[in-house]
Design an enzyme around this catalytic site. Structure first.
Site, short mmCIF file in Angstrom:
data_model
loop_
_atom_site.label_atom_id
_atom_site.label_comp_id
_atom_site.label_asym_id
_atom_site.label_seq_id
_atom_site.Cartn_x
_atom_site.Cartn_y
_atom_site.Cartn_z
N ASP A 1 0.48 -1.26 0.37
CA ASP A 1 -0.03 -0.25 0.01
C ASP A 1 0.58 1.07 0.15
O ASP A 1 1.73 0.85 -0.73
CB ASP A 1 -0.57 0.30 1.26
N HIS B 1 1.78 1.83 -3.08
CA HIS B 1 1.37 3.08 -3.67
C HIS B 1 1.67 4.36 -4.20
O HIS B 1 0.97 5.21 -4.21
CB HIS B 1 -0.09 2.95 -2.78
#
Length: 388
Positions: free
Chosen positions: A214, A237
């Site tokens: 993430d 991310h």
């Protein structure tokens, strides 16, 4: 002469004794460190002893693997400074029934240093139970390490692998310096943010490598004076401010300075993300993102005020977060999608500056920019071309 020598020897012995008294070893409290026996209680007992001791205290966790469930290392402590010296590995229990919101919690301590060692969240067994990527009302799994309501903290040379949820979270923390961290989890691991920050002030993160599933770093609501420098990010991310504007009463995010970061194979580079339909208003302001290298990044520069990770989202009202005084400076590298710069504002963004942006699309054609409600000032080299 003999009397003087005796006094010197006595002083040295007293000094050594005092130094020994200020070192607390978890092995002396029954910790086995064999990776099998549950060492939760011995570590808690050792912490209580270290916290109650006066002066500069060091709690040593020697080489070995310490299998532990949830632990709360809480103050306030009598110690003027307290060093948690991790020389081995802390290995998390896998039974989710044992856990609340976090695994290792350092809280209400002034002058804490956490140094060295490995934090193994053993998250792979729990990831299939994480429904947060698809359900808004999901049950949140435990964060590996939470720092809550601490002041004047140092975290250095720590390794975190495979958390059940976030690797590290900061909540209500004032003046924390983090450096030399190694954070890793598979790119497919859900919600494994590297470092998540909320309601904190005076945060410094430097010389760190994050490869996770993430956001490498996520700056949530209510933060002021956050500095990030020389961080390697990828996979993951990217570096996010947000998501913001989802809950009532969120605080402003101000004075964020991110520099000298490299992103490799990430979904995003630098991103500000806010929800629509915000129940209250807040600001995201006074931020500089400079000297960024993007290596094959899907969305290198993105402001998204229509953020929603779910399939079905309402679009009734614009985001209640006002974005202002944001500078993107000296951003270069390669994008794997045609839109290398996305500035999608709700309430018009104020004071946007893009200076010396040079992003090439890895596919056929050239990179492009897309804008909504975003009037930016452009300085120096601009690739992709600015929005009209």
């Amino acid at each position: 002469m003999e009397a003087r020598l005796a006094l010197v020897v006595f002083a040295l012995l007293a000094s050594a004794s005092a130094a020994a008294a200020n070192v607390v070893n978890v092995k002396n409290y029954g910790a086995k460190g064999n990776g099998v026996v549950d060492d939760t209680k011995p570590l808690m007992s050792a912490w209580k002893a270290a916290c109650a001791a006066a002066g500069a205290v060091t709690l040593v966790v020697p080489a070995g693997t310490y299998y532990i469930g949830p632990v709360q290392f809480h103050g306030p402590c009598k110690a003027s400074t307290l060093t948690f010296q991790l020389q081995g590995t802390l290995k998390a229990a896998t039974d989710l029934k044992r856990f609340g919101n976090d695994w290792i919690e350092f809280g209400w301590v002034n002058g804490l240093t956490v140094a060295g060692g490995v934090i193994d969240g053993q998250g792979a067994a729990s990831w299939p139970f994480n429904k947060c990527p698809v359900r808004k009302d999901c049950k949140v799994l435990p964060t590996s390490v939470l720092f809550v309501n601490n002041q004047n903290t140092v975290v250095k040379d720590l390794t975190s692998v495979n958390p059940k949820f976030f690797h590290i979270a900061l909540l209500g923390t004032k003046n924390i310096r983090m450096s030399g961290l190694k954070i890793s989890a598979p790119s497919t691991s859900p919600n494994t943010d590297g470092i998540h920050i909320e309601r904190s002030a005076g945060v410094s993160i430097t010389d760190t490598h994050i490869a996770t599933g993430d956001d490498c770093i996520s700056i949530g609501q209510g933060n002021d004076n956050v500095e990030v420098a020389r961080v390697q990010c990828g996979p993951g991310h990217g570096m996010s401010v947000g998501s913001l504007g989802r809950y009532a009463g969120e605080g402003d995010v101000t004075r964020v300075h991110v520099r000298d970061m490299t992103f490799t194979g990430t979904m995003n580079g630098v991103r500000i993300k806010t929800w629509e339909n915000s129940p209250s208003k807040s600001n995201a302001a006074h931020m500089v993102f400079e000297n960024m290298v993007m290596n094959d990044v899907q969305n290198p520069v993105i402001i998204d005020q229509k953020y929603c990770p779910y399939y079905n989202c309402e679009h009734k009202y614009v985001s209640g977060v006002t974005i202002k005084d944001i500078t993107f400076k000296n951003i270069k590298g390669t994008a794997t999608t045609p839109v290398a710069v996305m500035l999608r504002c709700g309430v018009p963004c104020q004071g946007l500056v893009l200076q010396d942006v040079n992003l090439k699309y890895k596919g056929q054609g050239t990179a492009s920019a897309k804008c909504e409600n975003a009037k930016a000032k452009y300085v120096g080299v601009q690739l992709p071309k600015p929005c009209p």
